[in-house]
Design an enzyme around this catalytic site. Structure first.
Site, PDB file in Angstrom:
ATOM      1  N   CYS A  87       6.001 -24.695 -81.175  1.00 59.43           N
ATOM      2  CA  CYS A  87       6.653 -25.880 -80.611  1.00 59.43           C
ATOM      3  C   CYS A  87       5.691 -27.036 -80.389  1.00 59.43           C
ATOM      4  CB  CYS A  87       7.344 -25.524 -79.299  1.00 59.43           C
ATOM      5  SG  CYS A  87       8.514 -24.156 -79.452  1.00 59.43           S
ATOM      6  N   HIS A 129       8.165 -31.246 -74.335  1.00 58.77           N
ATOM      7  CA  HIS A 129       8.900 -30.276 -75.138  1.00 58.77           C
ATOM      8  C   HIS A 129      10.209 -29.928 -74.433  1.00 58.77           C
ATOM      9  CE1 HIS A 129      10.102 -26.905 -77.435  1.00 58.77           C
ATOM     10  NE2 HIS A 129       9.569 -25.964 -76.669  1.00 58.77           N
ATOM     11  N   ASN A 140      16.896 -26.342 -77.647  1.00 60.54           N
ATOM     12  CA  ASN A 140      15.462 -26.335 -77.948  1.00 60.54           C
ATOM     13  C   ASN A 140      15.277 -26.243 -79.459  1.00 60.54           C
ATOM     14  OD1 ASN A 140      12.778 -25.693 -78.382  1.00 60.54           O
ATOM     15  ND2 ASN A 140      12.712 -23.991 -76.935  1.00 60.54           N
TER      16      ASN A 140
END
Length: 329
Positions: A110, A256, A286
């Site tokens: 990520c 994030h 996500n």
């Protein structure tokens, strides 16, 4: 050498999957998911390929920058769920855009977008590039166990890109890190069919391959949550110390988009109002490496980010990798 971002763009699949829809085949509910994550829906690929989403995001970034693909001399794509292991997703993007330049992928989970930005900066320093496309594209739906309510409700698909040009006065600070942890958040990968592989058990080693569940994402949620909050706050404080400014001088925090509660906890620990934080996870989920550039593109598109604003991007992911950058818009 410094760089500046001149255009951003994103692309999402058409299909939206709500929490209520997930509750039709999982022991969960909209209330349960939303209260713990802030997610109400996520976009999932049905007919779209990841190549198509990535190329669409790039075209929008190019349009925002007022240039064409012919002006690009480097493509770096961060992904962990590309349409193909080989060639690189970046090569498919280059083909789609009709360009002939260095194009390669980077895998840092990520945190990949920030890693890719730093790589582009290195090309600028060496005079190897003047204008790059930094892309993040993820089809997380392909690597999930859709019977596991602890993980499959969290993720979505999407792509985002930015045009980065050499010159300017940013970044003011940048930091990449890894605190190795191979089990907290992991995707085992392709099992293969080798009859010589003794790491697989019994008949499985001679079968046509491991089950889908064996190759799906697994996560130790509490470990990831704790690491995320701690890493985000340490990164923000570290960047500000590097740049010689106070946290209160930051105009926008783009973290994030793993869990809305992580963002809220971090905001509280940093003693900054939530209004300074971009929160885009509610209708996208996500999207791994694509989450930071998607949130960045949202912030630019909404007009929140103005010229001269100080912006912090920070992300964390499997490995445990982390990356953070402070720049001036």
């Amino acid at each position: 050498m410094a760089f500046h971002i001149t255009g951003t763009g994103s692309a999402l699949p058409q299909r939206s999957v709500t929490n209520d829809e997930l509750s039709s085949f999982l022991d969960t509910s909209d209330e349960w998911i939303a209260a713990r994550t802030g997610i109400r829906e996520r976009r999932i690929c049905t007919t779209e390929t990841l190549d198509e989403l990535a190329i669409a995001a790039c075209r929008r970034a190019l349009d925002a920058a007022g240039i064409t693909s012919a002006d690009i001399d480097l493509i770096v794509c961060s992904t962990t769920s590309g349409d193909h292991l080989m060639p690189a997703e970046a090569c498919a993007i280059a083909e789609g855009l009709g360009v002939d330049c260095p194009a390669f992928d980077v895998s840092a989970a990520c945190a990949g977008f920030v890693f890719a930005l730093d790589i582009a900066d290195g090309f600028f320093v060496r005079g190897r590039s003047q204008r790059a496309l930094i892309v993040s594209a993820e089809k997380m739906s392909r690597i999930l166990d859709w019977s596991d309510r602890a993980t499959c409700v969290l993720f979505g698909d999407g792509a985002a890109a930015c045009v980065v040009e050499a010159g300017g006065e940013s970044p003011l600070a940048i930091n990449l890190a890894c605190k190795p942890n191979l089990t907290a958040l992991a995707v085992p990968g392709i099992a293969g069919t080798s009859p010589f592989d003794e790491t697989r058990d019994g008949d499985d080693a001679r079968s046509a391959g491991a089950t889908a569940q064996a190759c799906a994402l697994t996560m130790k949620g509490q470990q990831v949550f704790k690491f995320g909050v701690t890493t985000i706050c340490d990164a923000v404080n570290g960047l500000c110390e590097q740049a010689g400014i106070e946290v209160s001088a930051i105009d926008h925090f783009i973290f994030h988009q793993a869990n809305e509660r992580i963002i809220k906890y971090a905001a509280k620990k940093l003693n900054r109002p939530l209004d300074f934080f971009q929160v885009s996870i509610g209708d996208t989920g996500n999207s791994s490496a694509a989450s930071v550039p998607m949130a960045l593109a949202d912030a630019y598109a909404s007009g929140r980010i103005k010229q001269g604003d100080k912006v912090i991007l920070t992300a964390f992911g499997g490995g445990f990798t982390s990356g953070a950058v402070l720049f001036e818009a």
